[in-house]
Design an enzyme around this catalytic site. Sequence first.
Site, PDB file in Angstrom:
ATOM      1  N   ASN A 130       2.065   6.422 -10.213  1.00 15.08           N
ATOM      2  CA  ASN A 130       0.572   6.441 -10.659  1.00 15.08           C
ATOM      3  C   ASN A 130      -0.520   5.767  -9.912  1.00 15.08           C
ATOM      4  OD1 ASN A 130      -0.887   5.601 -12.777  1.00 15.08           O
ATOM      5  ND2 ASN A 130      -0.752   3.482 -12.415  1.00 15.08           N
ATOM      6  N   ALA A 131      -0.340   5.350  -8.725  1.00 14.34           N
ATOM      7  CA  ALA A 131      -1.538   4.623  -7.738  1.00 14.34           C
ATOM      8  C   ALA A 131      -2.269   6.429  -7.593  1.00 14.34           C
ATOM      9  CB  ALA A 131      -0.713   3.860  -6.543  1.00 14.34           C
ATOM     10  N   GLY A 132      -3.572   5.455  -7.074  1.00 18.17           N
ATOM     11  CA  GLY A 132      -4.683   6.592  -6.958  1.00 18.17           C
ATOM     12  C   GLY A 132      -5.730   6.208  -6.890  1.00 18.17           C
TER      13      GLY A 132
ATOM     14  N   TYR B 280     -10.149  14.707  -3.820  1.00 18.55           N
ATOM     15  CA  TYR B 280      -8.637  14.473  -5.609  1.00 18.55           C
ATOM     16  C   TYR B 280      -8.937  15.675  -5.688  1.00 18.55           C
ATOM     17  CZ  TYR B 280      -8.544  12.180  -9.954  1.00 18.55           C
ATOM     18  OH  TYR B 280      -7.184  11.444 -10.772  1.00 18.55           O
TER      19      TYR B 280
ATOM     20  N   ALA C  50      -8.080  18.302  -4.890  1.00 14.20           N
ATOM     21  CA  ALA C  50      -6.856  18.727  -3.822  1.00 14.20           C
ATOM     22  C   ALA C  50      -5.598  18.072  -4.006  1.00 14.20           C
ATOM     23  CB  ALA C  50      -7.016  18.719  -2.490  1.00 14.20           C
ATOM     24  N   SER C  51      -5.546  16.624  -3.682  1.00 13.52           N
ATOM     25  CA  SER C  51      -4.670  15.811  -4.032  1.00 13.52           C
ATOM     26  C   SER C  51      -3.763  15.972  -5.154  1.00 13.52           C
ATOM     27  CB  SER C  51      -5.491  13.666  -3.724  1.00 13.52           C
ATOM     28  OG  SER C  51      -6.319  13.818  -4.510  1.00 13.52           O
TER      29      SER C  51
ATOM     30  N   SER D 178      -3.549  15.006 -12.263  1.00 16.02           N
ATOM     31  CA  SER D 178      -5.208  14.970 -13.852  1.00 16.02           C
ATOM     32  C   SER D 178      -5.856  15.991 -13.817  1.00 16.02           C
ATOM     33  CB  SER D 178      -5.724  14.128 -12.389  1.00 16.02           C
ATOM     34  OG  SER D 178      -7.722  14.569 -13.000  1.00 16.02           O
TER      35      SER D 178
ATOM     36  N   ASP E  17       0.716  -0.736  -0.072  1.00 14.02           N
ATOM     37  CA  ASP E  17      -0.087   0.064   0.092  1.00 14.02           C
ATOM     38  C   ASP E  17       1.262   1.479  -0.035  1.00 14.02           C
ATOM     39  OD1 ASP E  17      -1.916   2.114   0.621  1.00 14.02           O
ATOM     40  OD2 ASP E  17      -3.033   1.031   2.101  1.00 14.02           O
TER      41      ASP E  17
HETATM   42  N1  LIG Z   1      -9.378   6.979 -15.627  1.00 14.13           N
HETATM   43  C1  LIG Z   1      -8.817   7.930 -15.405  1.00 14.13           C
HETATM   44  O1  LIG Z   1      -9.646   8.761 -16.311  1.00 14.13           O
HETATM   45  C2  LIG Z   1      -8.244   9.482 -14.942  1.00 14.13           C
HETATM   46  C3  LIG Z   1      -7.626  10.847 -15.147  1.00 14.13           C
HETATM   47  C4  LIG Z   1      -7.259  11.184 -14.953  1.00 14.13           C
HETATM   48  C5  LIG Z   1      -5.865  10.468 -14.088  1.00 14.13           C
HETATM   49  N2  LIG Z   1      -6.288   9.479 -13.479  1.00 14.13           N
HETATM   50  C6  LIG Z   1      -4.990   8.737 -12.470  1.00 14.13           C
HETATM   51  O2  LIG Z   1      -4.052   8.134 -13.232  1.00 14.13           O
HETATM   52  C7  LIG Z   1      -3.764   7.282 -12.096  1.00 14.13           C
HETATM   53  C8  LIG Z   1      -4.177   5.761 -12.574  1.00 14.13           C
HETATM   54  O3  LIG Z   1      -5.939   6.038 -12.800  1.00 14.13           O
HETATM   55  P1  LIG Z   1      -6.310   4.061 -13.677  1.00 14.13           P
HETATM   56  O4  LIG Z   1      -8.339   5.235 -13.420  1.00 14.13           O
HETATM   57  O5  LIG Z   1      -5.818   3.582 -13.880  1.00 14.13           O
HETATM   58  O6  LIG Z   1      -6.624   3.833 -11.798  1.00 14.13           O
HETATM   59  P2  LIG Z   1      -7.707   2.224 -11.345  1.00 14.13           P
HETATM   60  O7  LIG Z   1      -8.608   1.911 -12.561  1.00 14.13           O
HETATM   61  O8  LIG Z   1      -8.775   2.252 -10.503  1.00 14.13           O
HETATM   62  O9  LIG Z   1      -6.139   1.049 -10.696  1.00 14.13           O
HETATM   63  C9  LIG Z   1      -5.910   1.794 -10.106  1.00 14.13           C
HETATM   64  C10 LIG Z   1      -4.675   0.863  -9.462  1.00 14.13           C
HETATM   65  O10 LIG Z   1      -3.911   1.190  -8.263  1.00 14.13           O
HETATM   66  C11 LIG Z   1      -3.627   0.415  -7.758  1.00 14.13           C
HETATM   67  N3  LIG Z   1      -4.536   1.393  -5.829  1.00 14.13           N
HETATM   68  C12 LIG Z   1      -5.193   2.022  -5.524  1.00 14.13           C
HETATM   69  N4  LIG Z   1      -4.196   2.636  -3.987  1.00 14.13           N
HETATM   70  C13 LIG Z   1      -3.253   1.841  -4.021  1.00 14.13           C
HETATM   71  C14 LIG Z   1      -2.569   2.046  -2.553  1.00 14.13           C
HETATM   72  N5  LIG Z   1      -2.903   2.126  -1.549  1.00 14.13           N
HETATM   73  N6  LIG Z   1      -1.160   1.159  -2.897  1.00 14.13           N
HETATM   74  C15 LIG Z   1      -1.153   0.648  -3.681  1.00 14.13           C
HETATM   75  N7  LIG Z   1      -1.945   0.836  -5.092  1.00 14.13           N
HETATM   76  C16 LIG Z   1      -3.419   0.994  -4.886  1.00 14.13           C
HETATM   77  C17 LIG Z   1      -4.819  -0.597  -7.581  1.00 14.13           C
HETATM   78  O11 LIG Z   1      -4.505  -1.848  -7.118  1.00 14.13           O
HETATM   79  P3  LIG Z   1      -5.273  -2.088  -6.004  1.00 14.13           P
HETATM   80  O12 LIG Z   1      -7.098  -1.783  -5.480  1.00 14.13           O
HETATM   81  O13 LIG Z   1      -5.094  -3.496  -5.191  1.00 14.13           O
HETATM   82  O14 LIG Z   1      -4.885  -1.685  -4.599  1.00 14.13           O
HETATM   83  C18 LIG Z   1      -5.019  -0.852  -9.059  1.00 14.13           C
HETATM   84  O15 LIG Z   1      -4.097  -1.115  -9.400  1.00 14.13           O
HETATM   85  C19 LIG Z   1      -4.169   7.381 -11.107  1.00 14.13           C
HETATM   86  O16 LIG Z   1      -2.970   8.144 -10.460  1.00 14.13           O
HETATM   87  C20 LIG Z   1      -6.036   8.247 -11.565  1.00 14.13           C
HETATM   88  O17 LIG Z   1      -5.567   8.935 -10.270  1.00 14.13           O
HETATM   89  C21 LIG Z   1      -7.279   8.299 -13.800  1.00 14.13           C
END
Ligand SMILES: NC(=O)c1ccc[n+]([C@@H]2O[C@H](COP(=O)([O-])OP(=O)(O)OC[C@H]3O[C@@H](n4cnc5c(N)ncnc54)[C@H](OP(=O)(O)O)[C@@H]3O)[C@@H](O)[C@H]2O)c1
Length: 268
Positions: free
Chosen positions: A90-92, A154, A156-157, A141, A63
């Site tokens: 990347n985790a978010g 989100y 703010a972070s 983002s 984590d």
């Molecule tokens: N999708 C979008 O439209 C979008 C837009 C702008 C920015 N982003 C950013 O791009 C990044 C990836 O987004 P995504 O949409 O691909 O996310 P996602 O599909 O929700 O996948 C998130 C990944 O992060 C892992 N994760 C979550 N919390 C964690 C923690 N505390 N420690 C380690 N791993 C963790 C999850 O697995 P586990 O749950 O098993 O930990 C999963 O593998 C994020 O930072 C997100 O904010 C996404």
Amino acid sequence: MSWKDKVVIVTGSSIGIGRKMVEQLLAQEAKVVMNARNAERLKASVKSLQEKGYQQLIGISGDVSRHEDCAQLITQTVEAFGQLDVLINNAGISTEGDVAEVSNDIYKKVMEVNFMGSVYPTQYALPHLRKTKGSVLFVSSVAGIRGIPGYSAYSASKMALTALAESLKVEEEKHGVHVGIAYVGFTENDPQKSIYDKDGKVIAQPSRDFIKQEPVEKVAARLISIVEKRRFKHVFTMLGKLNAGVNRLFPGVVERILKNAYNNKIEE
Ligand SMILES: NC(=O)c1ccc[n+]([C@@H]2O[C@H](COP(=O)([O-])OP(=O)(O)OC[C@H]3O[C@@H](n4cnc5c(N)ncnc54)[C@H](OP(=O)(O)O)[C@@H]3O)[C@@H](O)[C@H]2O)c1
């Protein structure tokens, strides 16, 4: 830049954008460390990539909001592959809800994962990245450019990552470490994607079919190219670029647009 034998950690990479980046990096012969909290899902992801013929990868569950897990992530990576060239934070996690209704706990959780979860891996990685003159990339983002009503935690972070990246860029210049930050736009979501509701309950990501979303392959490739080109800030999508430009020059216009979108949403 050649990715051959470069050692890359992608946090939060069992699904979604992170997983796609891993696949593209492996295809370019990088050595990759995948990470996520859910060890079973991570294992399944590693296995599915190994079945495609990629062998230079390992999964380290943990984590990112726990500094002990981040220390282990970096130590085990260097033990396995001998060095570290690139860290992709990347985790978010995402959440929705107005300031008046989002619980304290969920604010704390979002900051711990999205902000501290980028600070900890970076701090532990820096001694190794200085040796390789490597890169740190923060995945922010377009919601991190300006506070979005209904998404304050989100936003703010992700905005906090800008300050972190700006400070780090100047501090690490003398060590030759590249720092980049990407403001990603709406991306096609993994079917397994979940978010937190205002009380902290995990729910499926609500459908966003009404918004144009970028293909995950394209987003992953663009993130990788920021590292290749050692770029600093990069805003994704036309909408994101427009938002950033207009927000800088005419913040009142962006406020009006956001107000309309927010008022329409609560009337639905
Ligand atoms: N999708 C979008 O439209 C979008 C837009 C702008 C920015 N982003 C950013 O791009 C990044 C990836 O987004 P995504 O949409 O691909 O996310 P996602 O599909 O929700 O996948 C998130 C990944 O992060 C892992 N994760 C979550 N919390 C964690 C923690 N505390 N420690 C380690 N791993 C963790 C999850 O697995 P586990 O749950 O098993 O930990 C999963 O593998 C994020 O930072 C997100 O904010 C996404």
